[in-house]
Design a protein around this motif. Structure first.
Motif, PDB file in Angstrom:
ATOM      1  N   ASP A 511       2.595  23.422  35.288  1.00 34.47           N
ATOM      2  CA  ASP A 511       2.767  22.209  35.377  1.00 34.47           C
ATOM      3  C   ASP A 511       1.783  21.266  34.954  1.00 34.47           C
ATOM      4  OD1 ASP A 511       5.093  22.534  36.995  1.00 34.47           O
ATOM      5  OD2 ASP A 511       3.927  22.720  39.016  1.00 34.47           O
ATOM      6  N   GLN A 540       8.552  26.238  30.171  1.00 31.86           N
ATOM      7  CA  GLN A 540       9.954  26.272  30.981  1.00 31.86           C
ATOM      8  C   GLN A 540      10.339  27.824  31.222  1.00 31.86           C
ATOM      9  OE1 GLN A 540      10.331  23.714  32.752  1.00 31.86           O
ATOM     10  NE2 GLN A 540      10.648  21.695  31.911  1.00 31.86           N
ATOM     11  N   LYS A 543       7.764  29.748  33.655  1.00 30.86           N
ATOM     12  CA  LYS A 543       8.349  29.109  34.782  1.00 30.86           C
ATOM     13  C   LYS A 543       9.762  29.971  35.266  1.00 30.86           C
ATOM     14  CE  LYS A 543       7.864  25.176  36.547  1.00 30.86           C
ATOM     15  NZ  LYS A 543       7.965  23.699  36.669  1.00 30.86           N
ATOM     16  N   GLU A 799      14.165  17.635  37.442  1.00 35.57           N
ATOM     17  CA  GLU A 799      12.503  18.152  37.569  1.00 35.57           C
ATOM     18  C   GLU A 799      11.668  16.889  37.808  1.00 35.57           C
ATOM     19  OE1 GLU A 799       9.600  20.193  34.433  1.00 35.57           O
ATOM     20  OE2 GLU A 799      11.591  20.950  34.679  1.00 35.57           O
ATOM     21  N   ARG A 803       8.926  15.837  40.629  1.00 36.81           N
ATOM     22  CA  ARG A 803       7.452  15.717  40.160  1.00 36.81           C
ATOM     23  C   ARG A 803       6.939  14.261  40.851  1.00 36.81           C
ATOM     24  NH1 ARG A 803       5.718  19.796  36.789  1.00 36.81           N
ATOM     25  NH2 ARG A 803       7.161  20.867  35.681  1.00 36.81           N
ATOM     26  N   VAL A 846       9.398  23.795  41.635  1.00 29.01           N
ATOM     27  CA  VAL A 846       8.207  22.888  41.083  1.00 29.01           C
ATOM     28  C   VAL A 846       7.299  22.741  42.311  1.00 29.01           C
ATOM     29  CG1 VAL A 846       7.926  20.666  40.329  1.00 29.01           C
ATOM     30  CG2 VAL A 846       9.911  21.573  39.726  1.00 29.01           C
ATOM     31  N   ASP A 847       5.897  23.330  41.698  1.00 28.30           N
ATOM     32  CA  ASP A 847       4.656  22.936  42.694  1.00 28.30           C
ATOM     33  C   ASP A 847       4.544  21.597  42.579  1.00 28.30           C
ATOM     34  OD1 ASP A 847       5.004  25.640  43.174  1.00 28.30           O
ATOM     35  OD2 ASP A 847       3.548  26.231  41.380  1.00 28.30           O
TER      36      ASP A 847
END
Length: 847
Positions: A511, A540, A543, A799, A803, A846-847
Motif C-alpha cells: 500500500d 497489484q 497483492k 480501491e 483508501r 486493502v489494509d
C-alpha cells in the motif's frame, strides 16, 4: 445557396412594399447583400442604394450622399444641398427635412426603394435621417430596406428608433442537412463524412459554404469520406480569405485590434492589449466588439499581414507581455516569430520556457524553443544544448544522443548533461559507455544504479546507501534486509519515488508503494508513465488484485506504443501480462505474449529473466516439466550476469525446484528450494519467504514437507500476498488430504478457492475446486460475487474509496463527474455485498 436565396428573396419581396421599413439581419456571410441585390432587381420602380463602411463611419451624411449623389441637382432642395455635397457639419432639423423632401419628390415620379447595406456602419448623421424617414415613410410610396449585422448599433438612439418601427427579417446559417444538399447539388452525392466536414469547416455560413464548394469543384475534389482532409485544408483557406476581406474594410483601430487579438489569443491580458493597440478603454471595447461580430480572428488575420509587419507585431507583444509579468512560455511563443538578436533577454526567456515545457512533457515545444534559444547569445550554451537533447530524447526525435554528447563534451563537469547522455545511450541500447559518462559523483552513481537494473554493463561496483536508487541496488543484491531498507526510502523526485516504490514493493509494503506511485507526476514522458503503470501493475499482482493489475497494464501498453525504445519496461510488461494470463487459465495467449517478447533486444535486459520464469510456469501448467526446468534454469543463467540474488525480485529457484522434483531429481529440487529459503530469510519479507517455503514443502516428503507448508501458510497470512497464500493453502490441502486429514484439507481448500476467486485467478480457483471435490466434500458452488465481478474501472474507484479518498478526490484523479462516482460506488456495493465504503477495505483486501 441559390435555392435558399430564392426562398429568402421571395419572402422579403412579399414583405417589402411602399410605406414599409424593413431591416434584414444576419451574421456576416449569411446572404444579406445577395438578398438586397435580388430585391433591387425585382423592384418595379426607382432604386437608390448605399453601403456603410467602417472607413467612412465618421463622414457626416456619407450614406445620404451615396443615395442621392447622382440625382439631378435641380431636384435637390437648397436646405439639403450641404448633405448631398458632404459639406454639412450637423444634422439639424431643416437639413433632415430637406433631404426628406428630396426623397418625397423622387417618390412622386414612381415607387422608390431606398436600400442601405451594412447599415450598422452608417455614419450617425445619415442614421438620424433614416430614422426621420422611417417615422414618415408610411404616407409615401417609399420602401426603406436596411441590412445590418446581428447585434450591431443596439445602443444608437437613431438605430433603436428604426428598429422600433420596422419589420425584421433574420437570415441564419445553413443547417447540416442544408449544407449537405448544397454540397451534393454542386459536387454530386456527398458522403456523410464529407458533408459533415464541410459544415464543420464553415459553421454553415452560406458565404463560406458557397466559396468552399466552388473551391472544391475547381480542384475536382470528389465528395467521398477519403477526401475529408481536402475539405479541412480548403476550408481553412476559404475562411481565411473571407476574414481578411472583411477586415480590410474596417477602420485602422479595428484592424490593429484584430491583429493583436489573433496574436494574443485566446485570452489576452487587458493591460497588454490596451498598451499594444494604444486605444482608450471605450475605443478598445468597441473595437473588440466589432472584431467579435465580424468573426475575424486567428491565423487568417496574421497570415494576411506582410511578414515583416507580423514579426514586428510579435516582438511588441513579447515586450509587453514580459513587462506585465506574463509567463516565460507566453513571451517565448512570440519570440519564436521574430528574428534573433533583437533583445538581450530573449535567450534567457527561451531557455526558461523550454525547461518549463520539458517539465510538462511538451517535448516538441521544448525542442522548438531550444533551437531558437541557441540562435540567441545565451549565457550557458551547454545548458541549452542539454535541454534540447533532453527534449529530443523524450520526444523520440532524431539527434538526441549527438546533442547531449556535444553538451557533455562542452562541460564534462556538468553532471546533469552526463545523466541525460546516459539515458540517451540507454535508449539506443549502448550501455557500455554509460559508466564512463557518469563518472563517480554521488548523483551520477544513483543513476548508474538505475541503469544497472537493466544492463549488466552498467552495474556499478559499489553504490552508497544515501539515495533511494542506492538502497534499491543493495536490496536487489541482497546484502540488506527489508527491515533495514524500508526506513531509507524517500520520494523527493521522480527517480527517488520510483526507486523507493520498488523497494517498498519488494519489502511487502504494497500500500505504501502504491501511495508513492500515485504521487508521481503524470506529466512525464510516455516511457516514464509506462514504467509507473507497470510498477503499479506489479504491486497489484503481488497483492493478488489481478483485475487492477490488468487495468494498469492496459494503460501502460498505450504509453509504450508511443515510445518503443525502452525494452526493459516493455519486457517487464510482457512478463506481468503473461503471468496474469496464466492465472486466468489462458495458456495459449500467455505463450503468444512470451514468444512476442523474446526478442534479441529483450534478451539483453534484466527483466527478461521474468519472461523466462513465466515461460517456465506456462510449461509446467502444460505438463512439459523438462522444458519448464530448462526455462527456469535459463532464467538463472540469465540473471547470473547480474549480482542480484534477492528472490523477492525474481523467484526462479522455486520454479526450478518444482520442475526438478517432477523430473524425479529430488536432491537438486531440495537444494534449489532451500537456497531460496535461505536468501528469503535473509531478506525478511513474508511474501518471498512464504513462496520459498511452499516450494520447499512441495519437494520435501513426509511430515517435514507438511511442516514447511504450514510455515509457508503462517508466513503468508502475515503478508498482503493473497494469491500466494491461496497457492500455499492448495498445496497444504493436497498434502494433508493424502495424509488422511480430510477435514483440515477441506478447510484449506475452501479458503484457497475463495481467495483465488477474489483475486481473479480462475486457474487457481479451478485447481482448488477440483482438489476440494477429491476430498469427497461434493460439488461446491463457485463464487459469483466479489472483486472479480468488478470491471477495471469499478475496481479503481473501489480501491480509491477503500483508501479513504472522497468522491471529489476520486473524480479529480480519474477525470470523471462526481455524480458518476456516486453511481458507480452504488453498483460496487451491490456486487461486493457491502453496505458502504467502510467495508470496502475488507472486501478488497486493502489494509
Amino acid at each position: 445557396m441559390e435555392n435558399r436565396l430564392k426562398v429568402w428573396c421571395a419572402g422579403i419581396s412579399d414583405q417589402v412594399a411602399p410605406g414599409t421599413t424593413t431591416v434584414v439581419e444576419g451574421a456576416p456571410g449569411t446572404g444579406k447583400t445577395a438578398a438586397l441585390d435580388d430585391l433591387a432587381a425585382r423592384w418595379q420602380g426607382q432604386v437608390v442604394r448605399a453601403r456603410g463602411s467602417a472607413l467612412e463611419g465618421d463622414l457626416p451624411f456619407g450614406i445620404v450622399a451615396q443615395l442621392f449623389d447622382l440625382i439631378d441637382p435641380d431636384l435637390v432642395p437648397a436646405e439639403a444641398m450641404s448633405a448631398v455635397q458632404l459639406t454639412a457639419v450637423a444634422a439639424d432639423f431643416p437639413l433632415l427635412h430637406g433631404v426628406y423632401r428630396l426623397a418625397a419628390a423622387l417618390a412622386c415620379r414612381g415607387d422608390l426603394l431606398i436600400v442601405v447595406d451594412d447599415a450598422h456602419w452608417a455614419d450617425t448623421a445619415s442614421l438620424r435621417w433614416l430614422a426621420y424617414l422611417a417615422l414618415r415613410v408610411r404616407r409615401l410610396p417609399i420602401a426603406l430596406v436596411l441590412a445590418a449585422s446581428a447585434g450591431e448599433r443596439r445602443h444608437d438612439p437613431s438605430f433603436s428608433e428604426i428598429m422600433a418601427s420596422c419589420q425584421r427579417i433574420t437570415l441564419d446559417n445553413f443547417t447540416p442537412a442544408e449544407t449537405r444538399r448544397l454540397v451534393s447539388a454542386a459536387l454530386g452525392e456527398a458522403a456523410p463524412e464529407f458533408a459533415a466536414a464541410c459544415f464543420d469547416a464553415t459553421g454553415g455560413n452560406p458565404l463560406a459554404v458557397t466559396r468552399l464548394v466552388k473551391a472544391l469543384a475547381e480542384d475536382e475534389v470528389q465528395p467521398t469520406a477519403e477526401a475529408v482532409w481536402r475539405v479541412a485544408q480548403r476550408g481553412a483557406e476559404v475562411s481565411g480569405e473571407i476574414m481578411a476581406a472583411r477586415l480590410r474594410r474596417c477602420s485602422a483601430s479595428v484592424v490593429t485590434t484584430a491583429q493583436f487579438l489573433a496574436a494574443l489569443s485566446p485570452s489576452p491580458h487587458p493591460g497588454v492589449l490596451a498598451e499594444l493597440t494604444r486605444l482608450s478603454p471605450v475605443e478598445l471595447a468597441e473595437a473588440v466588439r466589432t472584431v467579435e461580430l465580424l468573426g475575424v480572428a486567428g491565423p487568417a488575420v496574421l497570415n494576411d499581414m506582410p511578414a515583416p509587419a507580423r514579426a514586428a507585431l510579435h516582438l511588441r507583444a513579447a515586450r509587453s507581455l514580459r513587462t506585465h509579468g506574463a509567463s516565460d512560455r507566453a513571451v517565448a511563443d512570440h519570440l519564436l516569430e521574430t528574428s534573433p538578436g533583437l533583445e538581450s533577454w530573449a535567450g534567457e526567456v527561451l531557455d526558461r520556457a523550454a525547461q518549463e515545457a520539458v517539465n510538462h512533457g511538451d517535448t516538441s515545444g521544448a525542442a522548438r524553443l531550444l533551437w531558437r534559444a541557441l540562435r540567441e547569445p545565451v549565457a550557458n550554451p551547454s545548458r541549452a544544448l542539454r535541454l534540447l537533447g533532453i527534449a529530443e530524447l523524450v520526444g523520440d526525435l532524431p539527434g538526441a544522443t549527438v546533442r547531449l554528447r556535444e553538451a557533455f563534451q562542452s562541460d564534462v563537469d556538468d553532471v546533469e548533461s552526463a545523466v541525460a547522455l546516459s539515458y540517451a545511450l540507454h535508449a539506443e541500447g549502448s550501455p557500455a559507455e554509460i559508466p564512463v559518462v557518469l563518472g563517480g559523483s554521488p548523483l551520477a552513481q544513483a543513476h548508474l544504479a538505475v541503469h544497472g537494473l537493466v544492463w549488466q554493463e552498467a552495474v556499478p561496483s559499489s553504490v552508497p546507501l544515501d539515495t533511494p536508487a542506492g538502497v534499491l541496488h543493495h536490496v536487489m543484491v541482497g546484502d540488506i534486509s527489508a527491515v533495514e531498507a524500508v526506513p531509507l526510502v524517500s520520494a523527493t523526485g521522480v527517480l527517488s519515488s520510483l526507486a523507493s516504490a520498488m523497494t517498498l514493493n519488494l519489502a511487502d509494503s504494497l500500500d505504501e508503494a502504491l501511495a508513492v506511485l500515485d504521487e508521481v507526476d503524470r506529466a512525464q514522458a510516455p516511457a516514464l508513465r509506462a514504467l509507473t503503470n507497470v510498477m503499479r501493475a506489479n504491486v497489484q499482482r503481488r497483492k493478488g488484485d489481478l483485475v487492477s493489475a490488468r487495468a494498469d497494464l492496459e494503460v501502460a501498453a498505450g504509453h509504450l506504443r508511443q515510445d518503443r525504445r525502452w525494452h526493459a519496461v516493455s519486457t517487464w510488461h510482457a512478463a506481468l501480462l503473461a503471468d496474469i494470463l496464466l492465472e486466468e487459465g489462458r495458456l495459449d495467449e500467455a505463450a503468444a505474449v512470451i514468444a512476442e517478447a523474446s526478442t534479441d533486444e529483450a534478451r539483453r535486459v534484466w527483466s527478461y529473466g521474468g519472461v523466462l520464469t513465466v515461460r517456465g510456469r506456462m510449461l509446467t501448467a502444460r505438463g512439459d516439466d523438462h522444458e519448464a526446468l530448462e526455462a527456469f534454469l535459463a532464467a538463472g543463467r540469465h540473471c547470473a550476469a547480474w549480482p542480484y540474488r534477492n528472490p523477492a525480485a525474481l523467484a526462479w529457484r522455486s520454479g526450478a525446484a518444482l520442475a526438478s522434483a517432477a523430473m524425479g531429481d529430488g536432491e537438486r529440487a531440495r537444494d534449489l528450494a532451500m537456497e531460496e529459503v535461505t536468501l528469503a530469510r535473509d531478506w525478511g519479507a513474508p511474501r518471498a519467504l512464504g513462496m520459498a517455503l511452499r516450494a520447499a514443502g512441495r519437494v520435501t516428503a513426509g511430515a517435514a514437507g507438511r511442516t514447511l507448508l504450514e510455515e509457508a501458510v503462517r508466513v503468508l497470512r502475515g503478508s498482503p500476498a493473497r494469491l500466494e497464500l491461496a497457492r500455499a493453502l492448495v498445496d497444504l490441502g493436497v498434502v494433508v488430504r493424502r495424509q488422511g486429514d480430510t477435514a483440515f484439507a477441506r478447510t484449506c481448500l475452501r479458503d484457497a478457492m475463495d481467495l483465488a476467486q477474489k483475486c481473479g485467478s480462475s486457474a487457481m480457483a479451478a485447481r482448488a475446486y477440483s482438489e476440494l471435490v477429491a476430498t469427497s466434500a461434493g460439488p461446491r458452488r463457485m463464487r459469483q460475487t466479489g472483486p472479480t465481478a468488478l470491471t477495471p474501472a469499478e475496481h479503481q474507484i473501489a480501491e480509491l474509496a477503500a483508501r479513504g479518498r472522497s468522491d471529489d478526490e476520486i473524480a479529480s484523479t480519474l477525470l470523471m463527474p462526481v455524480g458518476g462516482v456516486e453511481g458507480v460506488l452504488s453498483g460496487i456495493y451491490r456486487k461486493l455485498g457491502v453496505s458502504g465504503r467502510l467495508q470496502l477495505a475488507d472486501a478488497l483486501f486493502v489494509d
